[in-house]
Design a protein around this motif. Structure first.
Motif, PDB file in Angstrom:
ATOM      1  N   MET B   1       0.805  -1.269  -0.021  1.00 55.15           N
ATOM      2  CA  MET B   1      -0.037  -0.048  -0.053  1.00 55.15           C
ATOM      3  C   MET B   1       0.956   1.237  -0.139  1.00 55.15           C
ATOM      4  O   MET B   1       1.814   1.476   0.894  1.00 55.15           O
ATOM      5  N   LEU B   3       1.610   5.591  -0.282  1.00 54.20           N
ATOM      6  CA  LEU B   3       1.158   6.579   0.484  1.00 54.20           C
ATOM      7  C   LEU B   3      -0.146   7.029   0.073  1.00 54.20           C
ATOM      8  O   LEU B   3      -1.061   7.588   0.807  1.00 54.20           O
ATOM      9  N   GLN B   6      -2.728   4.910   1.490  1.00 51.49           N
ATOM     10  CA  GLN B   6      -2.723   5.214   2.824  1.00 51.49           C
ATOM     11  C   GLN B   6      -3.616   6.381   3.181  1.00 51.49           C
ATOM     12  O   GLN B   6      -4.389   6.613   4.099  1.00 51.49           O
ATOM     13  N   ASN B   9      -7.424   5.742   2.709  1.00 49.80           N
ATOM     14  CA  ASN B   9      -7.816   4.853   3.830  1.00 49.80           C
ATOM     15  C   ASN B   9      -8.215   5.854   5.208  1.00 49.80           C
ATOM     16  O   ASN B   9      -9.049   5.988   5.432  1.00 49.80           O
ATOM     17  N   TYR B  10      -7.152   6.903   5.277  1.00 46.09           N
ATOM     18  CA  TYR B  10      -7.321   7.756   6.242  1.00 46.09           C
ATOM     19  C   TYR B  10      -8.654   8.701   6.081  1.00 46.09           C
ATOM     20  O   TYR B  10      -9.672   8.879   6.973  1.00 46.09           O
ATOM     21  N   SER B  67      -2.554  12.243   8.626  1.00 43.69           N
ATOM     22  CA  SER B  67      -2.837  10.993   8.307  1.00 43.69           C
ATOM     23  C   SER B  67      -1.632  10.311   8.354  1.00 43.69           C
ATOM     24  O   SER B  67      -1.735   8.872   8.179  1.00 43.69           O
ATOM     25  N   ILE B  69       0.905  10.416   6.486  1.00 43.51           N
ATOM     26  CA  ILE B  69       1.909  10.073   5.105  1.00 43.51           C
ATOM     27  C   ILE B  69       2.976  11.100   5.031  1.00 43.51           C
ATOM     28  O   ILE B  69       3.791  11.097   4.072  1.00 43.51           O
ATOM     29  N   GLU B  87       8.001   4.265   3.573  1.00 46.07           N
ATOM     30  CA  GLU B  87       7.961   3.259   4.856  1.00 46.07           C
ATOM     31  C   GLU B  87       9.456   3.220   5.313  1.00 46.07           C
ATOM     32  O   GLU B  87       9.619   2.340   6.004  1.00 46.07           O
TER      33      GLU B  87
END
Ligand SMILES: [Mn+2]
Ligand SMILES: [Mn+2]
Ligand SMILES: [Zn+2]
Ligand SMILES: [Zn+2]
Lengths: 141, 141
Positions: B1, B3, B6, B9-10, B67, B69, B87
DNA sequence: CCCCTTTTGAAATCGATTTTCAATTTAATA
DNA sequence: TATTAAATTGAAAATCGATTTCAAAAGGGG
């Protein structure tokens, strides 16, 4: 030679003047002794010296930093804070994000490693800042 | 996944909305890839998307940080800067006080020592900041 | 005291950030 | 697809700490 003498020397060297306000502000600053913001010092002084303006406190703290008797710090709460430079060693800070408490620490090994990192990258370090943010013992439920 | 996922999703988790502006700003942000200020990103976008306002860029960068990111940084030049949180590992910074160049570094031993210092003082660290200021190789005459 | 320089204090300004608010957009629901 | 409630947007205004302006006051060498 204390910090007060050091400051007087600086004034003399730079052709600056010793004034009543500077004396009062320096005394209050040294007495307070913590990580004080301009506004905090101004408010602390006001009851006893209402004639001293904010701009003068602001300028005087800057002057303390220039003269080397104080250091300006920024802990991310938006205001500059000042602390007296005792002749002791440099130190860094632990800051509680809950109650705002600030604890000082020294760690020679970390300083050495910083120097090493800088050397590896070809940098010549003049100053550094290491702030650790988290919860102090009291604020950990 | 990545950014982008991500971030989506947030937004979903928080009941926030996916908008054209957020997509555009995220793309530009990830593409830029350096330590960008709000204003710099706004100016970078403006030629292609003159309809996107400064306040939206500002709010969106804050949202990136919330979030997870992106991270907000302060290097003492008066403006907040943001960088994508790949990451990869956490890193710290060397900053040239002359030309403004920023070099990233990692040093696991320093991080360990920080943890140890915190433990000794009973603190529970959530984040830290280590900035080394000095002259980069090019700026040392 | 004289004179020049520095300092002071109040108010104005600055630059970055943050908020306000009416209009617009999103996305869930009917 | 139409309806609707909630979130978002953009421009402008407000905020906030830091800094400067400027006329009046004070320091200090001679
Ligand atoms: Mn300290
Ligand atoms: Mn970085
Ligand atoms: Zn605490
Ligand atoms: Zn440089």
């Amino acid at each position: 030679m204390g910090l007060k003498g050091q400051f007087q020397n600086y004034l003399r060297e730079q052709g600056l003047k010793s004034t009543r306000q500077r004396d009062i502000i320096l005394d209050a600053f040294l007495e307070a002794g913590v990580h004080l913001s301009t506004e905090e010092l101004y408010l602390k002084l006001r009851p006893y010296h209402p004639h001293i303006g904010y701009a003068t406190v602001y300028r005087t703290l800057k002057l303390f930093a220039e003269s080397g008797i104080a250091a300006e710090r920024h802990f991310g709460d938006g205001q500059a804070r000042y602390e007296a430079n005792s002749e002791e060693e440099h130190h860094d800070h632990l800051i509680c994000t809950d109650c705002g408490k600030i604890v000082e620490f020294e760690n020679h090994r970390i300083e050495q490693l910083q120097e090493q990192v800088a050397r590896e990258q070809g940098f010549c370090i003049t100053r550094h800042r290491l702030d650790l943010y988290g919860l102090c013992p009291e604020c950990q439920t």
